[in-house]
Enzyme design. Structure first.
Site, PDB file in Angstrom:
ATOM      1  N   ASN A   8      23.117 -11.910  13.784  1.00  0.00           N
ATOM      2  CA  ASN A   8      21.978 -11.377  13.996  1.00  0.00           C
ATOM      3  C   ASN A   8      20.616 -12.053  12.705  1.00  0.00           C
ATOM      4  OD1 ASN A   8      20.837  -9.136  12.481  1.00  0.00           O
ATOM      5  ND2 ASN A   8      22.407  -7.498  12.342  1.00  0.00           N
ATOM      6  N   ARG A  93      21.954  -9.289  18.171  1.00  0.00           N
ATOM      7  CA  ARG A  93      21.630  -7.841  18.110  1.00  0.00           C
ATOM      8  C   ARG A  93      19.238  -8.177  17.464  1.00  0.00           C
ATOM      9  NH1 ARG A  93      22.569  -4.772  12.798  1.00  0.00           N
ATOM     10  NH2 ARG A  93      21.067  -3.210  13.123  1.00  0.00           N
ATOM     11  N   HIS A 181      19.774   1.960  15.413  1.00  0.00           N
ATOM     12  CA  HIS A 181      21.227   1.400  14.609  1.00  0.00           C
ATOM     13  C   HIS A 181      21.753   1.784  15.845  1.00  0.00           C
ATOM     14  CE1 HIS A 181      20.390   2.529  10.290  1.00  0.00           C
ATOM     15  NE2 HIS A 181      20.498   1.500  10.893  1.00  0.00           N
ATOM     16  N   ARG A 241      13.313   1.993   1.573  1.00  0.00           N
ATOM     17  CA  ARG A 241      12.406   3.463   2.470  1.00  0.00           C
ATOM     18  C   ARG A 241      12.787   4.630   2.243  1.00  0.00           C
ATOM     19  NH1 ARG A 241      15.030   0.510   7.789  1.00  0.00           N
ATOM     20  NH2 ARG A 241      16.104  -1.293   7.061  1.00  0.00           N
ATOM     21  N   GLU A 380      29.649  -3.775  15.184  1.00  0.00           N
ATOM     22  CA  GLU A 380      28.514  -3.908  15.658  1.00  0.00           C
ATOM     23  C   GLU A 380      28.645  -5.073  16.449  1.00  0.00           C
ATOM     24  OE1 GLU A 380      26.131  -3.499  12.481  1.00  0.00           O
ATOM     25  OE2 GLU A 380      24.693  -2.360  13.033  1.00  0.00           O
TER      26      GLU A 380
END
Ligand code: ADP
Length: 395
Positions: A8, A93, A181, A241, A380
């Site tokens: 990742n 990923r 996601h 964010r 994940e």
């Protein structure tokens, strides 16, 4: 021993995990590590769960570590401990699959070329994902590499929820909701179905609340609505964010505050959210610690909670009801106060909190059974490993 390397890659770090494959073909994590400080003097650490000693290394000062050097460090460690021959594949990923990459994909030269065309859709993430893929191709050209896309799980979202109310010509150019996601949502959909097949067929909302945060509405395990949009900036308030913001604020900032596009981008992605509102931190743990005496931290926490409740209400309306709410990721799995506040704020949907189950972080944390609320830790890496394994031809 057969190993799959999961990568990742971000702008300043490369996270990795090593998964062993047993004789029955199931995967088990045996190590997790990361190189931090890419572009600067990097630090590398890897933690093994299978009895091997942990590794910690600091690159000599003055070197600006690249993604290739980071992967070199990871491979050297794999080689020292297991031998590189143990590696049978790598799974990445990848943040953006655009309209076409809607399943895990073998990363050959043609796929990489297509993924490069998607850089404008995710300029802050996609180049780093690709740098890791290309570096690994140079270092181990024979190793099969497979990509999993954070957008792919949302390919089932219908046009009504996917399209913006923009002129059709722009929608056709790909300016629409993609959602993110998705690897986490896919993992949760499978894990939930494995535990509760009946309920997983129904109307489920998954709240992936980490530094990045979003919600996914599912019916029968398929995504039909999500809060992130064209980018990972939309929807919920996040660590740094804004989440959804009236677009007119941007025109105003450009005209009146004389901010250029890059400054606006930095403001909305890196300086807002929990950090911007609290003026203190993007970390929930820090904000919880100081909340009693710090009004700005309290406001940031309340706004975060409010936005989660409000957006769950919106997705529940889109699903025409709710059978299950699932919390996951750093905040969703660990912040019992947030879960309690959200469940209490959704009593109109029939949700009721089971306080002791919630504080112990049991699987089911609601006293209501329909709808019910659950905590399922995301993984994940496990999903990427399973997808990678399924595409390795010789296994
Ligand atoms: P990322 O999006 O970077 O993968 P994570 O899923 O790791 O993020 O989530 C990071 C967030 O989880 C941070 O806001 C952190 O404060 C929060 N978090 C982690 N552990 C806890 C905890 N014990 N209590 C509250 N929040 C936590």
């Amino acid at each position: 021993m057969r190993l799959i390397l999961i990568i990742n890659a971000g702008s300043s770090s490369v996270k990795c995990a090593l998964m062993t494959i047993d004789a029955q073909g199931s995967v088990q994590e045996c190590a997790r590590g990361q190189v931090d400080g890419i572009g600067r003097d990097a630090e590398f650490s890897m933690r093994f769960t299978d009895g091997h000693k942990d590794v910690k290394e600091v690159m000599s000062s003055g070197t600006k570590t690249s993604h290739k050097e980071a992967l070199g460090l990871i491979l050297k460690t794999v080689d020292d401990i297991y031998g590189l021959n143990a590696l049978v594949g790598a799974g990445h990923r990848i943040v953006h699959g655009g309209p076409n990459f809607i399943k895990p994909t073998i990363l050959d030269a043609a796929a990489i070329a297509e993924l490069k065309k998607l850089i404008p859709l995710a300029p802050l993430h996609q180049p780093h994902n690709l740098a890791a893929i290309e570096s690994l191709r140079e270092l181990l050209p024979e190793l099969p590499q497979i990509g999993c896309f954070d957008t792919a799980f949302h390919a089932t979202i219908p046009d009504i929820a996917r399209n913006f109310a923009l002129p059709k010509a722009l929608t056709e150019k790909g300016i629409r909701r993609y959602g993110f996601h998705g690897i986490s949502y896919h993992y949760i959909a499978e894990a939930f179905a494995a535990r509760d097949k009946e309920r997983a067929r129904g109307r489920v909302i998954v709240a992936h609340l980490g530094n990045g945060a979003s919600l996914c509405g599912m019916i029968n395990g398929q995504s039909v609505a999500t809060t992130m949009g064209f980018s990972a900036l939309d929807g919920l308030m996040m660590g740094t964010r804004t989440g959804s913001l009236d677009p007119a604020v941007i025109f105003y900032l450009m005209r009146e505050e004389k901010l250029g596009p890059e400054a606006v981008e930095k403001l909305l992605y890196n300086q807002s959210g929990l950090l911007g509102v609290s003026g203190l931190s993007n970390d929930m743990r820090t904000l919880r610690k100081v909340a009693a005496e710090n009004a700005d931290a309290r406001l940031a926490l309340s706004m975060f909670t409010y936005r989660v409740i409000r957006e769950i209400g919106s997705i529940a309306a889109a699903l025409n009801g709710l059978d299950a709410l699932i919390f996951t990721a750093g905040i969703g799995e660990n912040d019992s106060q947030l879960r309690a506040d959200v469940i209490t704020g959704l009593s109109h949907l029939g949700l009721a909190l089971n306080e002791s189950a919630n504080s112990k972080r049991d699987y089911q944390i609601s006293s209501s059974t329909h709808p019910a609320a659950f905590v399922i830790p995301t993984n994940e890496e496990a999903l990427i490993a399973r997808a990678t394994l399924s595409l390795l031809p010789h296994l």
